[in-house]
Design an enzyme around this catalytic site. Sequence first.
Site, PDB file in Angstrom:
ATOM      1  N   TYR A  13      68.871  44.709 -45.242  1.00 32.58           N
ATOM      2  CA  TYR A  13      69.747  44.984 -44.105  1.00 32.58           C
ATOM      3  C   TYR A  13      68.973  45.498 -42.894  1.00 32.58           C
ATOM      4  O   TYR A  13      69.413  45.321 -41.759  1.00 32.58           O
ATOM      5  CB  TYR A  13      70.833  45.992 -44.510  1.00 32.58           C
ATOM      6  CG  TYR A  13      71.916  45.338 -45.324  1.00 32.58           C
ATOM      7  CD1 TYR A  13      72.991  44.713 -44.701  1.00 32.58           C
ATOM      8  CD2 TYR A  13      71.844  45.295 -46.714  1.00 32.58           C
ATOM      9  CE1 TYR A  13      73.976  44.077 -45.434  1.00 32.58           C
ATOM     10  CE2 TYR A  13      72.825  44.658 -47.462  1.00 32.58           C
ATOM     11  CZ  TYR A  13      73.894  44.053 -46.819  1.00 32.58           C
ATOM     12  OH  TYR A  13      74.859  43.414 -47.547  1.00 32.58           O
ATOM     13  N   GLU A 162      64.586  53.260 -37.975  1.00 33.72           N
ATOM     14  CA  GLU A 162      65.593  52.321 -37.490  1.00 33.72           C
ATOM     15  C   GLU A 162      66.906  53.071 -37.280  1.00 33.72           C
ATOM     16  O   GLU A 162      67.361  53.785 -38.151  1.00 33.72           O
ATOM     17  CB  GLU A 162      65.780  51.224 -38.551  1.00 33.72           C
ATOM     18  CG  GLU A 162      66.620  50.097 -38.085  1.00 33.72           C
ATOM     19  CD  GLU A 162      66.150  49.592 -36.724  1.00 33.72           C
ATOM     20  OE1 GLU A 162      65.117  48.931 -36.674  1.00 33.72           O
ATOM     21  OE2 GLU A 162      66.825  49.876 -35.707  1.00 33.72           O
ATOM     22  N   LEU A 164      69.704  51.339 -36.181  1.00 34.01           N
ATOM     23  CA  LEU A 164      70.803  50.374 -36.101  1.00 34.01           C
ATOM     24  C   LEU A 164      71.897  50.728 -37.105  1.00 34.01           C
ATOM     25  O   LEU A 164      71.618  51.271 -38.177  1.00 34.01           O
ATOM     26  CB  LEU A 164      70.309  48.951 -36.351  1.00 34.01           C
ATOM     27  CG  LEU A 164      69.769  48.553 -37.721  1.00 34.01           C
ATOM     28  CD1 LEU A 164      70.873  48.217 -38.705  1.00 34.01           C
ATOM     29  CD2 LEU A 164      68.852  47.359 -37.567  1.00 34.01           C
ATOM     30  N   LYS A 221      64.942  61.030 -37.738  1.00 34.96           N
ATOM     31  CA  LYS A 221      65.836  60.070 -38.376  1.00 34.96           C
ATOM     32  C   LYS A 221      66.804  60.800 -39.317  1.00 34.96           C
ATOM     33  O   LYS A 221      68.019  60.568 -39.273  1.00 34.96           O
ATOM     34  CB  LYS A 221      64.999  59.042 -39.141  1.00 34.96           C
ATOM     35  CG  LYS A 221      65.760  58.134 -40.055  1.00 34.96           C
ATOM     36  CD  LYS A 221      66.603  57.121 -39.292  1.00 34.96           C
ATOM     37  CE  LYS A 221      67.555  56.419 -40.212  1.00 34.96           C
ATOM     38  NZ  LYS A 221      67.570  55.009 -40.181  1.00 34.96           N
ATOM     39  N   CYS A 277      72.857  55.134 -45.865  1.00 35.51           N
ATOM     40  CA  CYS A 277      72.018  56.140 -45.205  1.00 35.51           C
ATOM     41  C   CYS A 277      72.518  57.575 -45.275  1.00 35.51           C
ATOM     42  O   CYS A 277      71.758  58.469 -45.640  1.00 35.51           O
ATOM     43  CB  CYS A 277      71.847  55.775 -43.740  1.00 35.51           C
ATOM     44  SG  CYS A 277      70.706  54.420 -43.500  1.00 35.51           S
ATOM     45  N   LYS A 280      72.322  59.591 -48.646  1.00 36.14           N
ATOM     46  CA  LYS A 280      70.931  59.595 -49.117  1.00 36.14           C
ATOM     47  C   LYS A 280      70.064  60.493 -48.222  1.00 36.14           C
ATOM     48  O   LYS A 280      69.278  61.300 -48.703  1.00 36.14           O
ATOM     49  CB  LYS A 280      70.409  58.155 -49.093  1.00 36.14           C
ATOM     50  CG  LYS A 280      68.988  57.996 -49.560  1.00 36.14           C
ATOM     51  CD  LYS A 280      68.501  56.580 -49.365  1.00 36.14           C
ATOM     52  CE  LYS A 280      68.162  56.326 -47.914  1.00 36.14           C
ATOM     53  NZ  LYS A 280      67.663  54.988 -47.634  1.00 36.14           N
TER      54      LYS A 280
HETATM   55  C1  UDX Z   1      74.180  54.908 -39.954  1.00 33.59           C
HETATM   56  C2  UDX Z   1      73.719  55.371 -38.568  1.00 33.59           C
HETATM   57  O1  UDX Z   1      74.805  55.253 -37.642  1.00 33.59           O
HETATM   58  C3  UDX Z   1      72.531  54.549 -38.116  1.00 33.59           C
HETATM   59  O2  UDX Z   1      72.048  55.008 -36.858  1.00 33.59           O
HETATM   60  C4  UDX Z   1      71.434  54.672 -39.159  1.00 33.59           C
HETATM   61  O3  UDX Z   1      70.328  53.892 -38.815  1.00 33.59           O
HETATM   62  C5  UDX Z   1      71.939  54.253 -40.530  1.00 33.59           C
HETATM   63  O4  UDX Z   1      73.110  54.996 -40.868  1.00 33.59           O
HETATM   64  P1  UDX Z   1      75.620  52.853 -40.887  1.00 33.59           P
HETATM   65  O5  UDX Z   1      75.591  53.581 -42.189  1.00 33.59           O
HETATM   66  O6  UDX Z   1      75.247  51.416 -40.868  1.00 33.59           O
HETATM   67  O7  UDX Z   1      74.637  53.563 -39.840  1.00 33.59           O
HETATM   68  O8  UDX Z   1      77.083  52.942 -40.261  1.00 33.59           O
HETATM   69  P2  UDX Z   1      77.908  54.017 -39.408  1.00 33.59           P
HETATM   70  O9  UDX Z   1      78.585  53.297 -38.319  1.00 33.59           O
HETATM   71  O10 UDX Z   1      77.093  55.186 -39.024  1.00 33.59           O
HETATM   72  O11 UDX Z   1      79.043  54.466 -40.429  1.00 33.59           O
HETATM   73  C6  UDX Z   1      78.769  55.203 -41.606  1.00 33.59           C
HETATM   74  C7  UDX Z   1      80.059  55.536 -42.329  1.00 33.59           C
HETATM   75  O12 UDX Z   1      80.813  56.507 -41.599  1.00 33.59           O
HETATM   76  C8  UDX Z   1      81.006  54.349 -42.530  1.00 33.59           C
HETATM   77  O13 UDX Z   1      81.570  54.406 -43.822  1.00 33.59           O
HETATM   78  C9  UDX Z   1      82.036  54.544 -41.450  1.00 33.59           C
HETATM   79  O14 UDX Z   1      83.260  53.933 -41.759  1.00 33.59           O
HETATM   80  C10 UDX Z   1      82.151  56.058 -41.439  1.00 33.59           C
HETATM   81  N1  UDX Z   1      82.690  56.607 -40.178  1.00 33.59           N
HETATM   82  C11 UDX Z   1      82.025  56.408 -39.000  1.00 33.59           C
HETATM   83  C12 UDX Z   1      83.857  57.379 -40.190  1.00 33.59           C
HETATM   84  O15 UDX Z   1      84.459  57.581 -41.250  1.00 33.59           O
HETATM   85  N2  UDX Z   1      84.325  57.898 -39.021  1.00 33.59           N
HETATM   86  C13 UDX Z   1      83.683  57.721 -37.827  1.00 33.59           C
HETATM   87  O16 UDX Z   1      84.157  58.245 -36.805  1.00 33.59           O
HETATM   88  C14 UDX Z   1      82.493  56.942 -37.817  1.00 33.59           C
HETATM   89  P1  ADP Z   2      67.607  48.333 -46.496  1.00 32.58           P
HETATM   90  O1  ADP Z   2      69.052  48.621 -46.210  1.00 32.58           O
HETATM   91  O2  ADP Z   2      66.744  49.569 -46.399  1.00 32.58           O
HETATM   92  O3  ADP Z   2      67.055  47.187 -45.701  1.00 32.58           O
HETATM   93  P2  ADP Z   2      67.771  46.596 -48.854  1.00 32.58           P
HETATM   94  O4  ADP Z   2      67.976  46.981 -50.284  1.00 32.58           O
HETATM   95  O5  ADP Z   2      68.811  45.775 -48.178  1.00 32.58           O
HETATM   96  O6  ADP Z   2      67.505  47.965 -48.067  1.00 32.58           O
HETATM   97  O7  ADP Z   2      66.394  45.805 -48.694  1.00 32.58           O
HETATM   98  C1  ADP Z   2      65.180  46.182 -49.238  1.00 32.58           C
HETATM   99  C2  ADP Z   2      64.454  44.927 -49.754  1.00 32.58           C
HETATM  100  O8  ADP Z   2      63.106  45.296 -50.106  1.00 32.58           O
HETATM  101  C3  ADP Z   2      65.057  44.291 -51.004  1.00 32.58           C
HETATM  102  O9  ADP Z   2      65.407  42.950 -50.724  1.00 32.58           O
HETATM  103  C4  ADP Z   2      63.911  44.365 -52.062  1.00 32.58           C
HETATM  104  O10 ADP Z   2      63.842  43.206 -52.888  1.00 32.58           O
HETATM  105  C5  ADP Z   2      62.676  44.460 -51.180  1.00 32.58           C
HETATM  106  N1  ADP Z   2      61.505  45.068 -51.843  1.00 32.58           N
HETATM  107  C6  ADP Z   2      61.428  46.230 -52.533  1.00 32.58           C
HETATM  108  N2  ADP Z   2      60.155  46.464 -52.945  1.00 32.58           N
HETATM  109  C7  ADP Z   2      59.392  45.422 -52.502  1.00 32.58           C
HETATM  110  C8  ADP Z   2      57.983  45.082 -52.584  1.00 32.58           C
HETATM  111  N3  ADP Z   2      57.099  45.866 -53.199  1.00 32.58           N
HETATM  112  N4  ADP Z   2      57.582  43.920 -52.017  1.00 32.58           N
HETATM  113  C9  ADP Z   2      58.466  43.118 -51.374  1.00 32.58           C
HETATM  114  N5  ADP Z   2      59.783  43.388 -51.257  1.00 32.58           N
HETATM  115  C10 ADP Z   2      60.255  44.525 -51.807  1.00 32.58           C
END
Ligand code: UDX
Ligand code: ADP
Length: 463
Positions: A13, A162, A164, A221, A277, A280
Amino acid sequence: MSITKICCIGAGYVGGPTMAVIAQKCPHIQVTVVDLNEERIAAWNDENVDNIPIYEPGLSDIVAEARGRNLFFSTNVEKAIDEAQIIFISVNTPTKTYGKGKGMAADLKYIELCARQIARIAKDNKIVVEKSTLPVRTAEAIKSILDNTGNGVQFQILSNPEFLAEGTAVTDLLNPDRILIGGDTSVEGQKAIQSLVDVYANWVPADKILTTNVWSSELSKLTANAFLAQRISSVNAMSELCEKTGADVNEVARAIGMDSRIGPKFLKASVGFGGSCFQKDILNLVYIAKSYGLNEVADYWEQVIIMNDHQKRRFSNKMVQTLYNTVADKKIAFLGWAFKKDTNDTRESAAIYIADDLINEQAQIAVYDPKVSSRKVLADLDYLETRTSEKNSANVTSFSSPYEACASAHAIAVLTEWDEFIAYDWQKIYDGMQKPAFVFDGRNILNRVALESIGFIYQGIGS
Ligand code: UDX
Ligand code: ADP
């Protein structure tokens, strides 16, 4: 150093969309994304760009434009590492499920494997960029592995977290609030930072590119995610109080959000935040604070997670209570399984935990999500290991039509805020359901007045 070849380890992702945008904006740079997962790489290379493994609005168009020109997806990790000047590490860093730090610390085994692989293969100097969210001081560990097991070549480690958000990844990448790059304060470190700054400068204005030391970047981050999640837990805490007092949390959020010091974003009360995120990263922050003996700091941030778990549990308890204290053998329709709209990602989605609670109460769950497969729904439940997969499949069925999912259901739980839910023919849904028909709107997206006038018993969050 002028950069012409970039490699990214991890086609997930984060790695997938980020590299697609770099390739689109920097046609002079060859970008190769590698992954051990052959199925995933094959999907990224699928002739039909609609079949790429990650659903993000706008992503397939960018992949269609750059793929085969200067964007490549491959399982040949070694070749890509060998050729690249900059190597992004974008592999997953889940919370540890074993040993010291179990349930809290980030599992760095994938990162360490990458570092060892880079050390073994590299024959010339490389810049290694941490893209995955990592605990503070991971760069140090990566550096130590690279310097002590490598072929004597020089490595510079940068942290480039990141920011995003899924569902808006492409717009976030095209117009980021900021790009953060942390590096060593030495001359070589500063040169490495500049090389990466130059890549982003192809489309990001200079005043949005921040450079810091490595530790500030890594900690920023975790801090950003902790602050964002804290806002949601804060508003969710108020939602429970609103339900008791007769206040409406949507009105409260609007009122406080107009204070320019607070701002309107991230104040939507919900069934609980999910995603890969927030939880974790906060657990990781808590673990780091504890490891320095900062117990008050650790407890402060842990409360954000405690509140989120409470919110999910509270939602399922309320459903059971409202449905006359039993959901055994009742059909409950779930609208949405993804952790938020516009993504097919389900990691830590509240829906998983609500389903788990309701299966314990012997409910029959009917899931409809426009982007999540039935295989994924069952895999998410099996991953919890609370019961056998036979039992999960006996209690959970996925449907490809929302109307079928809701047919003869006793209640609907709205668990993802997909826009299409709002436009449904709610009269038709009501007509097909058991009466009284309940809607538990875990996202406060539906029109309460309209649903109540049809005959639904409507319960939102915090009102
Ligand atoms: C988050 C951070 O926003 C991003 O900057 C970081 O890089 C990764 O983690 P993400 O997890 O993709 O991104 O989505 P986000 O839009 O932050 O939503 C996280 C969760 O909070 C979702 O389940 C969303 O539905 C929830 N949420 C968000 C709420 O319940 N209420 C809100 O007002 C906003
Ligand atoms: P994120 O949301 O952080 O991008 P994902 O689980 O979507 O996490 O992606 C992480 C990717 O990294 C997975 O597709 C996994 O197969 C790959 N990966 C993990 N370890 C290795 C490695 N040693 N070499 C190449 N790819 C790897």
